[in-house]
Design a protein around this motif. Structure first.
Motif, short mmCIF file in Angstrom:
data_model
loop_
_atom_site.label_atom_id
_atom_site.label_comp_id
_atom_site.label_asym_id
_atom_site.label_seq_id
_atom_site.Cartn_x
_atom_site.Cartn_y
_atom_site.Cartn_z
N LYS A 240 0.83 -1.20 0.00
CA LYS A 240 0.00 0.00 0.00
C LYS A 240 0.87 1.26 0.00
O LYS A 240 1.97 1.26 0.57
CB LYS A 240 -0.94 0.01 1.21
N LEU A 241 0.37 2.30 -0.64
CA LEU A 241 1.05 3.58 -0.70
C LEU A 241 0.20 4.62 0.02
O LEU A 241 -1.03 4.62 -0.12
CB LEU A 241 1.28 4.01 -2.15
N TYR A 242 0.86 5.51 0.76
CA TYR A 242 0.15 6.53 1.53
C TYR A 242 0.79 7.90 1.27
O TYR A 242 2.02 8.01 1.22
CB TYR A 242 0.23 6.24 3.03
N TYR A 243 -0.04 8.91 1.14
CA TYR A 243 0.44 10.28 0.97
C TYR A 243 -0.19 11.15 2.05
O TYR A 243 -1.42 11.19 2.20
CB TYR A 243 0.07 10.83 -0.41
N TYR A 244 0.65 11.85 2.82
CA TYR A 244 0.20 12.67 3.94
C TYR A 244 0.16 14.14 3.52
O TYR A 244 1.09 14.64 2.88
CB TYR A 244 1.13 12.49 5.13
N ILE A 245 -0.91 14.82 3.93
CA ILE A 245 -1.07 16.22 3.57
C ILE A 245 -1.78 16.96 4.70
O ILE A 245 -2.68 16.42 5.35
CB ILE A 245 -1.86 16.36 2.24
N GLN A 246 -1.35 18.20 4.94
CA GLN A 246 -2.03 19.04 5.93
C GLN A 246 -3.40 19.47 5.39
O GLN A 246 -3.54 19.76 4.20
CB GLN A 246 -1.19 20.27 6.25
N LEU A 259 -5.61 12.60 -8.67
CA LEU A 259 -4.69 11.78 -9.45
C LEU A 259 -3.99 10.73 -8.59
O LEU A 259 -3.78 9.59 -9.02
CB LEU A 259 -3.65 12.67 -10.14
N LEU A 260 -3.63 11.11 -7.38
CA LEU A 260 -3.01 10.14 -6.47
C LEU A 260 -3.97 9.00 -6.16
O LEU A 260 -3.59 7.82 -6.18
CB LEU A 260 -2.57 10.84 -5.19
N VAL A 265 -3.06 5.45 -4.46
CA VAL A 265 -2.38 6.04 -3.30
C VAL A 265 -3.45 6.47 -2.30
O VAL A 265 -4.40 7.18 -2.66
CB VAL A 265 -1.52 7.24 -3.70
N ASN A 266 -3.30 6.04 -1.06
CA ASN A 266 -4.22 6.42 0.02
C ASN A 266 -3.85 7.80 0.55
O ASN A 266 -2.67 8.06 0.85
CB ASN A 266 -4.15 5.39 1.15
N ILE A 267 -4.82 8.68 0.66
CA ILE A 267 -4.58 10.04 1.13
C ILE A 267 -4.89 10.14 2.62
O ILE A 267 -5.99 9.78 3.06
CB ILE A 267 -5.45 11.05 0.36
#
Length: 291
Positions: A240-246, A259-260, A265-267
Motif C-alpha cells: 500500500k502507498l500513503y500520501y500525507y497532507i495538511q 490523481l493520487l 495512493v491512500n490520502i
C-alpha cells in the motif's frame, strides 16, 4: 523486505530557518549574472534549464561547476527535531528526494550502492547505523547526480523504466539482469537492490513532498505500478502507498489528490496547522501502524 518504508521530501527542512529554494534561485541568478529572469509559474526543472542556458551564454560555465555550487549551498541546511524522529522509526529504508544529509545526521563517506552511479540514481544508497538512505534525486557528495533540470529528469526516468520494464543495462554482475516486473511475476525471493523495488514490495509512506507534476519520474512510477495492478491484473502487487497532507492544503491540491487516488495512493489528511507538530503526528501514525 521491510514491512514499510518512507519517502521524505524537502518540506521537513523548512521547519527551521535556512536556505530555501527561493533563496537558492536568487543566489544562483546573482552569481551567474542572470538576475532578470522571473520565476513566475515556470516549472522548476524548466526554470533551472533557463538559468543554466543563460549562464552558459553569459559566463561559459560548466554545469558541474553550477551543481557543485548548488551542492555547497544546500549543504548548509541544518537538521532539526523531525530528522531525529525520522531516524527513530522502525523502518530499515528511508527514501528521500533531498540532496543533503540532514536525515542521516552526518555526511556519509562510503557509498553502499550496488552500482556506483555518477549521474542518475536508481541504486544510490548510503548506510548509516542500521538504516539505508536512498537519495533518489542525487546527493551533494556527487554534484553531477543532483537532479534539477528537465534533461536530468528525463534521463533519470529512462534509467528507471529500463530497470522496471526492460532490463538494467549495466555490466556489473552484482545486479539481476532481468527487469523488476519480470522478477516480480516469477514470484522469486526479491533481493533489495534499488529503491524502486520498495514501491512494489513494501508499504510506502510519503510526506514532506509536494509531488508537483514536474516530478515526472515519481509520477511515472506511480502510474506504472497502478496500471500493472489493475490493467495487467498483477496479483503480486499487494503493498500500500500513503500520501500525507495538511488539511489547509487539501483544497488547493484537489487535482493532485484526485490523481493520487486514481494511482492507488491512500490520502491521509491531518488537521494540524503547525508544521513541526504536523510532522510529529505523521511520524506517530506511521510508527503506531506497525507496532
Amino acid at each position: 523486505m521491510d514491512r514499510y518504508t518512507i519517502l521524505v521530501g524537502n518540506d521537513i527542512n523548512n521547519i527551521t530557518p535556512g536556505v530555501s529554494w527561493g533563496d537558492l534561485l536568487t543566489n544562483i541568478k546573482t552569481k551567474y549574472n542572470v538576475p532578470l529572469l522571473a520565476n513566475g509559474s515556470k516549472p522548476f526543472p524548466m526554470l533551472y534549464e533557463e538559468i543554466f542556458l543563460h549562464a552558459i551564454k553569459e559566463n561559459n560555465i560548466d554545469e558541474t561547476q553550477l551543481k557543485i555550487y548548488i551542492g555547497e549551498e544546500i549543504s548548509r541546511i541544518s537538521q532539526n527535531e523531525i530528522h531525529s524522529l525520522i531516524r527513530e522509526l522502525s523502518t530499515d529504508n528511508i527514501l528521500t528526494t533531498n540532496y543533503e544529509f540532514s536525515l542521516e545526521g552526518t555526511t556519509p563517506t562510503v557509498n553502499n550502492s550496488l552500482i556506483k552511479e555518477t549521474t542518475y540514481s536508481v541504486f544510490r544508497q548510503y548506510k548509516v547505523g542500521n538504516k539505508a538512505y536512498w537519495h533518489i534525486h542525487g546527493d551533494c557528495n556527487v554534484p553531477a547526480s543532483i537532479n534539477l533540470g528537465y534533461e536530468h529528469y528525463c534521463g533519470q526516468l529512462q534509467k528507471m523504466r529500463d530497470y522496471v520494464v526492460n532490463a538494467p543495462n549495466y555490466t556489473s554482475k552484482k545486479i539481476h539482469k532481468e527487469s523488476l516486473i519480470r522478477r516480480l511475476k516469477m514470484q522469486e525471493k526479491l533481493n533489495l537492490q534499488s529503491w524502486i523495488d520498495l514501491f512494489f514490495t513494501s508499504d510506502v509512506h510519503i510526506f514532506g513532498l509536494s509531488l508537483d507534476f514536474v516530478e515526472i519520474d515519481i509520477w511515472w512510477l506511480l502510474t506504472y505500478r497502478a496500471r500493472s495492478k489493475y490493467y495487467k491484473k498483477s496479483s503480486f502487487i499487494e503493498n500500500k502507498l500513503y500520501y500525507y497532507i495538511q488539511n489547509n492544503y487539501v483544497n488547493s491540491s484537489s487535482d493532485k489528490i484526485q490523481l493520487l487516488k486514481a494511482n492507488d495512493v491512500n490520502i491521509i489528511v491531518i488537521d494540524i496547522d503547525d508544521k513541526a507538530e504536523y510532522y510529529k503526528e505523521v511520524i506517530n501514525r506511521i510508527q503506531s501502524k506497525y507496532d
